[in-house]
Design a protein around this motif. Sequence first.
Motif: not given
Length: 225
Positions: A163, A176, A215-216, A218-219, A224-225
């Motif tokens: 993050h 973001r 989101k992409e 982190c994936h 997962k969060e």
Amino acid sequence: DPCWNFHCKRGKVCHADKQGKPHCICQDPAACPPTKDYEHVCGTDNKTYDGTCQLFGTKCQLEGTKMGRQLHLDYMGSCKYIPPCTDYEVDQFPLRMRDWLKNILIQYYERDLNTSGILTEKQRNKVKKIYQNDKRLVAGDHPVELLLHDFEKNYHMYVYPVHWQFHQLDQHPVDRLLTHSELAPLRASLVPMEHCITRFFQECDGDQDKLIALKEWCHCFGIKE
């Protein structure tokens, strides 16, 4: 001086017109200051430029053309052969990258113990929990199997570093979403050592909109969060 404190984007310089009004015009690549060999950079056109001044000046002069849109900073250093990234290597890449990010934060934390300033107080508190955890895998050239095992066993230690890196890059603007330009500082310094980073970021962009959302991101790193 009408150009005093008048800012232009990369590749442009301030020029005062006959009325004394400042304007941004393209940097003449030939007028860039001389550079050392270690300051050379490789463009996405696979051409070595003497430095970023020459590269972005050239890009500015090509503005509005297909070549101008496609020309970016590829990596630091003179152009060289970069081997293609295999499927096996790109699968391993996030293992090394997660471990590297975690250790970068640990180094920053250790420096801040003597002279604070690199991390904010909130960031130091986050990293302190990782630093003080006796199960932490210390920095080293670890085999892939050990990195995978540590990620599965100590998953919580890798969430914040992933993050943190996203938010370090998400600056122009803070929305973001990571653009090619925002990724460039990280990509450009790592390509000569991690030849899979370009393909990794391309595949991170799941919807192929040329932007990597949080989101992409982190994936791609298995968060997962």
